[in-house]
Design an enzyme around this catalytic site. Structure first.
Site, PDB file in Angstrom:
ATOM      1  N   PHE A 134      49.272  38.356  42.631  1.00 16.71           N
ATOM      2  CA  PHE A 134      48.223  38.494  41.626  1.00 16.71           C
ATOM      3  C   PHE A 134      46.900  38.147  42.329  1.00 16.71           C
ATOM      4  O   PHE A 134      46.830  37.145  43.045  1.00 16.71           O
ATOM      5  CB  PHE A 134      48.493  37.540  40.462  1.00 16.71           C
ATOM      6  CG  PHE A 134      47.570  37.741  39.316  1.00 16.71           C
ATOM      7  CD1 PHE A 134      47.754  38.800  38.446  1.00 16.71           C
ATOM      8  CD2 PHE A 134      46.495  36.891  39.108  1.00 16.71           C
ATOM      9  CE1 PHE A 134      46.884  39.009  37.385  1.00 16.71           C
ATOM     10  CE2 PHE A 134      45.631  37.093  38.051  1.00 16.71           C
ATOM     11  CZ  PHE A 134      45.814  38.154  37.189  1.00 16.71           C
ATOM     12  N   ASP A 209      53.796  29.334  42.631  1.00 21.84           N
ATOM     13  CA  ASP A 209      53.155  29.733  41.376  1.00 21.84           C
ATOM     14  C   ASP A 209      54.279  30.185  40.444  1.00 21.84           C
ATOM     15  O   ASP A 209      55.066  31.085  40.780  1.00 21.84           O
ATOM     16  CB  ASP A 209      52.164  30.875  41.649  1.00 21.84           C
ATOM     17  CG  ASP A 209      51.459  31.363  40.385  1.00 21.84           C
ATOM     18  OD1 ASP A 209      52.089  31.362  39.307  1.00 21.84           O
ATOM     19  OD2 ASP A 209      50.298  31.788  40.487  1.00 21.84           O
ATOM     20  N   TYR A 234      50.416  30.632  28.934  1.00 18.94           N
ATOM     21  CA  TYR A 234      50.198  31.631  27.872  1.00 18.94           C
ATOM     22  C   TYR A 234      51.167  32.808  27.945  1.00 18.94           C
ATOM     23  O   TYR A 234      51.083  33.715  27.137  1.00 18.94           O
ATOM     24  CB  TYR A 234      48.742  32.128  27.860  1.00 18.94           C
ATOM     25  CG  TYR A 234      48.171  32.509  29.218  1.00 18.94           C
ATOM     26  CD1 TYR A 234      48.534  33.676  29.858  1.00 18.94           C
ATOM     27  CD2 TYR A 234      47.244  31.683  29.843  1.00 18.94           C
ATOM     28  CE1 TYR A 234      48.012  34.016  31.094  1.00 18.94           C
ATOM     29  CE2 TYR A 234      46.699  32.010  31.079  1.00 18.94           C
ATOM     30  CZ  TYR A 234      47.087  33.176  31.698  1.00 18.94           C
ATOM     31  OH  TYR A 234      46.564  33.505  32.918  1.00 18.94           O
ATOM     32  N   LYS A 235      52.069  32.817  28.938  1.00 23.98           N
ATOM     33  CA  LYS A 235      53.025  33.931  29.023  1.00 23.98           C
ATOM     34  C   LYS A 235      54.314  33.518  28.287  1.00 23.98           C
ATOM     35  O   LYS A 235      54.333  33.449  27.075  1.00 23.98           O
ATOM     36  CB  LYS A 235      53.276  34.288  30.479  1.00 23.98           C
ATOM     37  CG  LYS A 235      52.013  34.735  31.239  1.00 23.98           C
ATOM     38  CD  LYS A 235      52.350  35.121  32.651  1.00 23.98           C
ATOM     39  CE  LYS A 235      51.127  35.335  33.520  1.00 23.98           C
ATOM     40  NZ  LYS A 235      50.301  36.482  33.143  1.00 23.98           N
ATOM     41  N   ARG A 383      54.423  47.963  32.672  1.00 27.25           N
ATOM     42  CA  ARG A 383      55.182  46.697  32.718  1.00 27.25           C
ATOM     43  C   ARG A 383      55.772  46.385  31.349  1.00 27.25           C
ATOM     44  O   ARG A 383      55.105  46.508  30.320  1.00 27.25           O
ATOM     45  CB  ARG A 383      54.268  45.528  33.082  1.00 27.25           C
ATOM     46  CG  ARG A 383      53.814  45.488  34.489  1.00 27.25           C
ATOM     47  CD  ARG A 383      53.213  44.124  34.835  1.00 27.25           C
ATOM     48  NE  ARG A 383      52.331  43.590  33.814  1.00 27.25           N
ATOM     49  CZ  ARG A 383      51.788  42.383  33.845  1.00 27.25           C
ATOM     50  NH1 ARG A 383      52.086  41.568  34.839  1.00 27.25           N
ATOM     51  NH2 ARG A 383      50.978  41.965  32.890  1.00 27.25           N
TER      52      ARG A 383
HETATM   53  C1  LIG Z   1      50.779  35.019  39.515  1.00 29.98           C
HETATM   54  C2  LIG Z   1      49.590  34.718  38.659  1.00 29.98           C
HETATM   55  N1  LIG Z   1      48.770  33.716  38.998  1.00 29.98           N
HETATM   56  C3  LIG Z   1      47.683  33.423  38.235  1.00 29.98           C
HETATM   57  C4  LIG Z   1      47.410  34.146  37.098  1.00 29.98           C
HETATM   58  C5  LIG Z   1      46.232  33.879  36.211  1.00 29.98           C
HETATM   59  O1  LIG Z   1      45.470  32.813  36.530  1.00 29.98           O
HETATM   60  P1  LIG Z   1      44.499  32.182  35.417  1.00 29.98           P
HETATM   61  O2  LIG Z   1      45.363  31.455  34.427  1.00 29.98           O
HETATM   62  O3  LIG Z   1      43.625  31.294  36.199  1.00 29.98           O
HETATM   63  O4  LIG Z   1      43.761  33.300  34.750  1.00 29.98           O
HETATM   64  C6  LIG Z   1      48.254  35.184  36.718  1.00 29.98           C
HETATM   65  C7  LIG Z   1      47.948  35.955  35.475  1.00 29.98           C
HETATM   66  O5  LIG Z   1      48.595  36.860  35.072  1.00 29.98           O
HETATM   67  C8  LIG Z   1      49.358  35.486  37.520  1.00 29.98           C
HETATM   68  O6  LIG Z   1      50.171  36.500  37.191  1.00 29.98           O
END
Ligand SMILES: Cc1ncc(COP(=O)(O)O)c(C=O)c1O
Length: 424
Positions: A134, A209, A234-235, A383
């Protein structure tokens, strides 16, 4: 006309009849006539969150005012909610804190981890990250590398052979490996235990992550001996739009960790208001400023959807939903130009499926217009996320049949489905 019921539909009904998680659908508020396959982007609204927010806003804020930091226990919420999340990711309750965004937490963790590795050996000046992660992860890794003057080595995501050679080529110069367990586009997944061992074999620290892992399947951070992790809520954790992120530091590193964004909430005694920064003894030292309290309390209420949930059941159901989805895509959509980007072996994927199609964007929009909500990632990926707490096998069957109908009728090609919104 009475059409015969397809055997695959009857199979979906049978699978739902023996689903141990079927009753958990009642823990979510979802609109009628929607099949929500985007819980990998923004989770659904759990029952009880709206009522809790009503109470927080009208009573705790409206009446309690500033007294609520004490009387409503607002102040310890980052640690309290961290402890709720720790149970879902195989960590101890004092190893996780909730604060800031994933991007900011990744910055804090990468900087601290690199400094920690360099405090043991100044030779360790390589950071390995992923080119097609990402984008925020790659942006953050490159800014941290630039700030600390370390070399950034980028590998292709989930290319285990490339990772193995990069780790061995760096050897004792390797400080930190930073990977996302499940790739946001393909849905392919690393083996956390084996990969962490590989990083440790040359003395490097491992940062994961967990954005696409937490709440989607069992994560065993301490069993895998992971050093640091970050993730969003939030997912699959259903914390709501822009809900605060989490950050994990293994207990063995907490004393030596230095937060590069020192702020008063990471101080051992914030209300002493001293000018000298003395870090908190535990995970609290990774806090910076005042918590986004409304978001944090919404997340706390949302996490009750996971009360008494066995994450092994979540994983089994996720695999079953995805197996059915891929099987139906193969059977029903053959000849319409779709490809399956996600690995077909269930142990090599997370809880989402990526299909490819040259007209992926308008097809996604046409599907959303029919109530089947997925999303699109450029250049050609559709997706679909499978959140096992609120989806059924029948939902999956209906979703694929809807997709087939859109392709058969050519409805996807309507000009209104080609117009791009700001968020895809
Ligand atoms: C792998 C990954 N890292 C980070 C994020 C998002 O980061 P943030 O919460 O800072 O917007 C996402 C968002 O979809 C993601 O898929």
């Amino acid at each position: 006309v009475n059409y015969p019921t397809p055997p695959s539909f009857l199979r979906a009904v049978t699978l739902d009849a023996s689903d141990p998680l079927a009753e958990y659908r009642g823990r979510f508020v979802l609109p009628d006539n929607v099949i929500y396959l985007d819980g990998n982007s923004l989770g659904a609204l759990p029952v009880g969150v709206a009522e809790r927010m009503q109470q927080v806003i009208t009573q705790e804020w409206g009446v309690g005012l500033i007294r609520s930091w004490n009387s409503a226990d607002w102040y310890p919420a980052p640690i309290r909610v961290g402890s709720q999340i720790s149970k879902l990711i195989g960590a101890d309750s004092d190893e996780v804190v909730v604060c800031d965004s994933t991007s900011v937490n990744l910055f804090k963790v990468l900087t601290s981890a690199l400094r920690l590795a360099q405090s043991v050996s100044t030779q360790r000046n390589i950071l390995i990250a992923e080119r097609d992660n990402f984008p925020t992860n790659t942006y953050t890794a490159s800014s941290v590398a630039e700030l600390l003057g370390v070399e950034l080595v980028l590998i292709d995501s989930i290319d285990v052979a490339a990772l193995d050679s990069a780790i061995h080529a760096a050897g004792e110069r390797l400080a930190v490996v930073s990977l996302t367990q499940v790739n946001y586009k393909s849905g392919a997944r690393y083996d956390m235990a084996a990969t962490t061992d590989l990083a440790h074999s040359v003395g490097a620290l491992m940062v994961w992550d967990l954005c696409h892992s937490a709440g989607a399947f069992p994560v065993l951070l301490n069993d895998c001996d992971v050093d640091f992790a970050v993730g969003c809520s939030y997912k699959y954790l259903n914390g709501g739009p822009g809900a605060p992120a989490f950050l994990f530091v293994a207990k063995r590193h907490q004393k030596a960790m230095r937060n590069p964004l020192q702020g008063w909430h990471g101080h051992v005694a914030p209300f002493a208001f001293t000018s000298e920064f003395v870090p908190h003894v535990g995970i609290d030292r990774m806090l910076t400023g005042t918590a986004s309290q409304l978001g944090l309390l919404a997340l706390e209420a949302a996490l009750h959807a996971f009360d008494d949930v066995d994450m092994n059941d979540v994983r089994s159901k996720s695999m079953s939903l995805i197996d059915l989805f891929i099987e139906l895509v193969d059977e029903e959509l053959a000849g319409y130009g779709f490809g399956v980007l996600t690995p077909r072996e269930s142990d090599q994927r997370g809880s989402q499926v990526a299909l490819t199609h040259e007209h992926g964007y308008p097809i996604t929009q046409a599907l959303i217009a029919c109530g089947v909500i997925g999303d699109f990632r450029a250049p050609n990926v559709l997706r679909f996320g499978f959140a096992p707490l609120y989806l059924s096998h029948v939902d999956i069957h209906r979703a694929v049949m809807q997709l087939k109908e859109i392709m058969e009728s050519g409805e996807w090609d309507d000009p209104k489905f080609h117009a791009r919104g700001a968020v895809t």
